[in-house]
Design an enzyme around this catalytic site. Structure first.
Site, PDB file in Angstrom:
ATOM      1  N   ASP A  94      -6.706   7.797  13.420  1.00 46.34           N
ATOM      2  CA  ASP A  94      -6.517   6.530  12.700  1.00 46.34           C
ATOM      3  C   ASP A  94      -5.047   6.353  12.347  1.00 46.34           C
ATOM      4  O   ASP A  94      -4.542   6.943  11.402  1.00 46.34           O
ATOM      5  CB  ASP A  94      -7.390   6.564  11.430  1.00 46.34           C
ATOM      6  CG  ASP A  94      -7.240   5.304  10.581  1.00 46.34           C
ATOM      7  OD1 ASP A  94      -6.419   4.427  10.926  1.00 46.34           O
ATOM      8  OD2 ASP A  94      -7.940   5.206   9.556  1.00 46.34           O
TER       9      ASP A  94
ATOM     10  N   GLU B 291     -11.009   6.028   5.284  1.00 45.85           N
ATOM     11  CA  GLU B 291     -10.973   5.097   6.412  1.00 45.85           C
ATOM     12  C   GLU B 291     -11.501   5.691   7.724  1.00 45.85           C
ATOM     13  O   GLU B 291     -12.344   5.072   8.375  1.00 45.85           O
ATOM     14  CB  GLU B 291      -9.553   4.546   6.569  1.00 45.85           C
ATOM     15  CG  GLU B 291      -9.251   3.549   5.459  1.00 45.85           C
ATOM     16  CD  GLU B 291      -7.760   3.317   5.223  1.00 45.85           C
ATOM     17  OE1 GLU B 291      -6.949   3.776   6.035  1.00 45.85           O
ATOM     18  OE2 GLU B 291      -7.433   2.683   4.209  1.00 45.85           O
TER      19      GLU B 291
ATOM     20  N   LYS C 139       0.824  -1.219   0.000  1.00 49.09           N
ATOM     21  CA  LYS C 139       0.000   0.000   0.000  1.00 49.09           C
ATOM     22  C   LYS C 139       0.856   1.267   0.000  1.00 49.09           C
ATOM     23  O   LYS C 139       0.456   2.295  -0.523  1.00 49.09           O
ATOM     24  CB  LYS C 139      -0.909  -0.021   1.223  1.00 49.09           C
ATOM     25  CG  LYS C 139      -1.964   1.055   1.248  1.00 49.09           C
ATOM     26  CD  LYS C 139      -2.889   0.826   2.427  1.00 49.09           C
ATOM     27  CE  LYS C 139      -3.979   1.870   2.505  1.00 49.09           C
ATOM     28  NZ  LYS C 139      -4.863   1.588   3.662  1.00 49.09           N
TER      29      LYS C 139
END
Lengths: 112, 579
Positions: free
Chosen positions: B169, B147, B70
C-alpha cells in the site's frame, strides 16, 4: 477451567492444520469486533497449542492459568514470614514467565 | 433499522466515503467524483472550500489552501490558512465533515458514526489525532482500521480457497505492507510494517527539486521564494509523475511562471521515466526492505505468497510492479481500484460492527513493539534505560500484557514510568510515547512490586496502567493525554470553530446542510409513493401527486410541523395501498 483444546473444540491429537481450522471457525463465530473477551480467550487458546513447541510447553506445565500477581506476592511479600513456594506453585510461576525469558536470564548471568 | 455507519478513507491526497447497501459496497460520489481531493481552503469571502475547488484554489492562493494535512497528524503543530492557525486535527475534521455531508446527502438522513482507516504504521499519537479529528467533525469513530487490512478485506471476501497475500500500500504520504492469510472467511493479518512518511508526495518532491535546480541553473532564480510559482510547479510535478505512469517521457510546461527584469520566464522541461525512476530509487528500495521485514515477521518467504495486492495511487508507478515481479515472480493484482479499495474495506467493517451479515471477519496485529525502560544491562554493563518490551510487534489485537517491576531504593515513594515504542534494546533509541508517575507508594524497603499493564485496543491505541501490588493503588493514563494534549474543552472549542466555518457557508449554499429527520423521511416516502403509481387507482394516484407537490414545496421551508402533517398523510395512503 476449560483447556485450550476444549475452547477450540479439538482433540489433543489434533494436527496443526486441524487446530488452525478450528481456530478460524471460532473466530468467524466470535470476531474481535463483536465480543472482545470471547475473542481473546480463543486467541489465547490458539497461541497455547498452535504448534508442536507450544503444545509441548503446555503439556509440560499443564496447569490452569496461574495468577502471576498472587504468586509473586507469595514469593516476595515482605510482611509475612518467609515461606518457600511449594513445587506446584514453583511450576506455576515458571509457567507464568515465558520459558525463553528464564533461559535468557540464566544464560545472561552465566556469560557476565 | 440500525443507524448507518459510514466507512471513510482519509487519505493524504484523496479521501473517499463508502457504505454497504443491500449487502453491496458502494463508494459514494459527489458531483460524479468518487475521490475527494484532501485539500482545504478559505476563499476571498471567507467561505470554506473542500476538495476539487480547494485544489484549484491552491494554484492561485497557496497561502489560503492546505494540502496533505495527513502528514502532520499527530504532531504538535499548527498550519496557517488565510492568516488563521489550525491544528492538523481541525483541518482533517473539515475534510471529514465534507465526507459526512456527502454521505448524508446520499442516504437522506443524518449520520453520526464512522469507521476511519489509518495507515497500519500510524503511531499512537497519529491514531489519537485521527480520532480527535472525527470528534471535531461530529463523528463518533466507532473503529479505526488499518488501510492495508481494509484492502485485504475487500480482496478476501468471497474468497473460498485459502491464500496468503501481500498487501503493498503506497499512498500519497504513507507506505504500509501487510502479510495476510485468508482462510475460511477470516482475513488474518500475520504481520505489518511500513513507513509513515513515504509516499507519492516524496516522489513529487523529487521532481520539484529537479525543476527548482533547473530554474536556478537557467535563470539564477531561487523559485522557493515565490509561493505561487511553487504551487504551480508542485502541480506540474504531480502531473508529470502521472504522465510517466504510462509514457516514457513527460513534458513539463508552465508559461509565465516568473518574471525577471520585466521579462517573463516560461518553464519548459522534459523529464524521462528513466531519470524519474532514478530519483525515486531509494524510496522504492526502502519499500522493498519493508516487504522483507514483513515477510520475516510472518515467518514466511517470498515463495509462500500466493497473491500481491496493490493499494494506493502511487502503485501505478511502473517500477513498483516491476520490482515486485522480480521479487515474487508473478504479476501483482489491482482489479479493485487502488484508490477506492480502502474505503470499501472500511465500509465492510462498518457493516460488520453494525451487526449486518458479512461473510468475512478481520483479525489484525500491531506493527509496533511497546514497552518500558528499567534498570538493567546493555552490552553487559549496567544501564538505567534498558528497553523492556511488553507487547511485541505483530501481536494480535486487542491485547493486554503485564510486567512486574520492583523499586530499587529503600523507601522509594515514586516511580517514573516511561512507555516507548520501538525495537532497540536501548530505550532511548526508541520513540518515547508517554510518561507517567506512580506516586504515594508505601515506605517500604526496595523490592516493592509494581505491575505495569499495557492494553492495546482494536483501534491500535494504547492504554497504560500501573498498580502497586501491596496496596492495590492504581495509576492509569491513556497515552494521548501526554502527547497531543487535546483536552475535552479544547476539543469542544475546535468543534465549534469548525462548525462556525461551515455555518457561514450553508447560509448561502444549502447542499452541504444535513437534513432533518422529517425531510429525510419525506424524501423516502415520495420515492415509495412514486413506485406505487403503476398499481394505484387513478384517484389514489392523483391524491398522491397532489400531496407530493405540496410536500416538495414545503421541503425547503423550516415549517417542520406542517411538513410532518403532510408526510403522515402521504404515509397513510401508502399504508392503505400496500395492505
Amino acid at each position: 477451567m476449560t483447556s485450550p483444546y476444549q475452547t477450540l473444540g479439538v482433540s489433543e491429537q489434533a494436527t496443526d492444520a486441524d487446530i488452525k481450522q478450528a481456530y478460524l471457525q471460532r473466530v468467524k463465530e466470535s470476531p474481535p469486533d463483536r465480543d472482545q473477551q470471547r475473542f481473546q480467550l480463543i486467541q489465547q487458546a490458539f497461541e497455547t497449542i498452535k504448534d508442536q513447541d507450544s503444545r509441548l510447553r503446555y503439556g509440560l506445565f499443564q496447569l490452569p492459568e496461574a495468577d502471576f500477581d498472587v504468586l509473586l506476592d507469595q514469593a516476595f511479600r515482605q510482611t509475612s514470614a518467609f515461606k518457600p513456594l511449594s513445587a506446584d506453585q514453583f511450576c506455576q510461576l515458571l509457567k507464568a514467565v515465558p520459558v525463553e525469558k528464564v533461559l535468557e536470564s540464566i544464560l545472561a548471568s552465566k556469560s557476565s | 433499522m440500525n443507524e448507518i455507519i459510514i466507512g471513510i478513507d482519509l487519505g493524504t491526497t484523496n479521501s473517499e466515503v463508502a457504505i454497504v447497501e443491500n449487502g453491496k459496497v458502494h463508494v459514494i460520489t459527489d458531483a460524479g467524483n468518487k475521490l475527494l481531493p484532501s485539500f482545504v481552503g478559505i476563499d476571498d469571502n471567507g467561505k470554506i472550500l473542500v476538495g476539487e475547488t480547494a485544489r484549484n484554489q491552491y494554484l492561485i492562493y497557496p497561502e489560503r489552501t492546505i494540502k496533505s494535512i495527513k502528514r502532520l497528524m499527530g504532531q504538535d503543530t499548527q498550519v496557517l490558512m488565510a492568516d488563521k492557525h489550525y491544528t492538523p486535527q481541525e483541518v482533517s475534521a473539515i475534510i471529514l465533515k465534507r465526507l459526512k455531508a456527502i454521505a448524508e446527502n446520499y442516504v437522506g438522513r443524518s449520520i453520526s458514526k464512522a469507521v476511519i482507516t489509518v495507515p497500519a504504521y500510524f503511531s499512537d499519537a497519529q491514531r489519537q489525532a485521527t480520532h480527535e479529528a472525527g470528534q471535531i467533525a461530529g463523528l463518533e469513530v466507532v473503529r479505526m482500521i488499518n488501510e492495508p487490512t481494509a484492502a485485504a478485506l475487500v480482496y478476501g471476501s468471497g474468497q473460498h480457497e485459502s491464500k496468503r497475500m501481500l498487501v503493498y500500500d503506497l499512498g500519497g504520504g504513507t507506505f504500509d505492507v501487510s502479510v495476510v492469510n485468508v482462510q475460511a472467511g477470516v482475513v488474518e493479518v500475520l504481520s505489518s510494517h511500513g513507513d509513515n512518511h513515504l509516499g507519492g508526495d516524496d516522489f513529487d518532491q523529487q521532481i520539484i527539486n529537479h525543476i527548482q535546480a533547473h530554474i536556478q541553473a537557467q535563470h539564477g532564480i531561487d523559485v522557493a521564494e515565490h509561493s505561487k510559482a511553487m504551487a504551480r510547479i508542485t502541480r506540474a510535478a504531480e502531473n508529470a509523475k502521472l504522465v510517466l505512469s504510462d509514457a516514457p517521457f513527460a513534458q513539463i510546461e508552465e508559461e509565465y511562471l516568473l518574471e525577471q527584469d520585466g521579462a517573463p520566464i516560461h518553464l519548459t522541461l522534459e523529464l524521462s521515466r528513466l531519470l524519474y525512476e532514478d530519483m525515486i530509487e531509494d524510496y522504492i528500495n526502502a519499500t522493498m526492505d519493508a516487504v522483507h521485514i514483513a515477510l520475516k515477521g510472518a515467518k514466511l518467504i517470498a515463495s509462500d505468497i500466493d497473491e500481491i495486492i496493490l493499494v494506493g495511487g502511487s502503485t501505478r508507478t511502473p517500477c513498483v510492479r516491476e520490482r515486485l515481479f522480480d521479487e515474487f515472480g508473478f504479476e501483482p493484482h489491482s482489479e479493485v481500484d487502488p484508490d477506492l479499495c480502502v474505503a470499501m474495506g472500511a465500509a465492510t467493517q462498518a457493516a460488520m460492527i453494525n451487526g449486518q451479515n458479512v461473510d468475512t471477519v478481520l483479525v489484525d496485529v500491531t506493527p509496533y513493539t511497546y514497552g518500558t525502560s528499567a534498570m538493567g544491562y546493555l552490552d553487559g554493563a549496567p544501564y538505567p534505560f534498558q528497553f523492556i518490551p511488553i507487547i511485541h510487534k505483530n501481536s494480535v489485537l486487542p491485547t493486554r500484557k503485564s510486567e512486574a517491576f520492583m523499586t530499587f531504593q529503600d523507601g522509594q515513594r515514586v516511580v517514573d514510568v516511561t512507555v516507548y515504542q520501538g525495537e532497540d534494546p536501548d530505550a532511548l533509541n526508541n520513540i518515547e510515547i508517554g510518561k507517567f508517575i506512580v506516586e504515594d507508594l508505601q515506605d517500604v524497603p526496595a523490592g516493592n512490586i509494581i505491575t505495569l499493564t499495557l492494553d492495546l485496543d482494536l483501534n491500535g491505541m494504547l492504554h497504560v496502567s500501573a498498580r502497586e501490588k501491596a496496596t492495590g493503588l492504581e495509576k492509569s493514563i491513556t497515552i494521548n493525554n501526554v502527547i497531543s494534549g487535546f483536552q475535552e474543552e479544547e476539543l469542544a472549542d475546535a468543534k465549534q470553530r469548525i462548525n462556525g466555518l461551515f455555518d457561514q457557508q450553508s447560509s448561502d449554499e444549502n447542499d452541504a446542510k444535513p437534513e432533518s429527520a422529517t425531510v429525510a423521511q419525506a424524501r423516502k416516502l415520495i420515492k415509495k409513493a412514486e413506485s406505487l403509481f403503476d398499481t394505484a387507482s387513478a384517484e389514489d394516484k392523483e391524491d398522491m401527486v397532489d400531496l407530493i407537490e405540496t410536500i416538495t414545496d414545503f421541503l425547503d421551508s423550516s415549517d417542520e410541523n406542517a411538513l410532518q402533517d403532510l408526510v403522515s398523510r402521504l404515509n397513510d395512503i401508502i399504508y392503505y395501498l400496500e395492505s
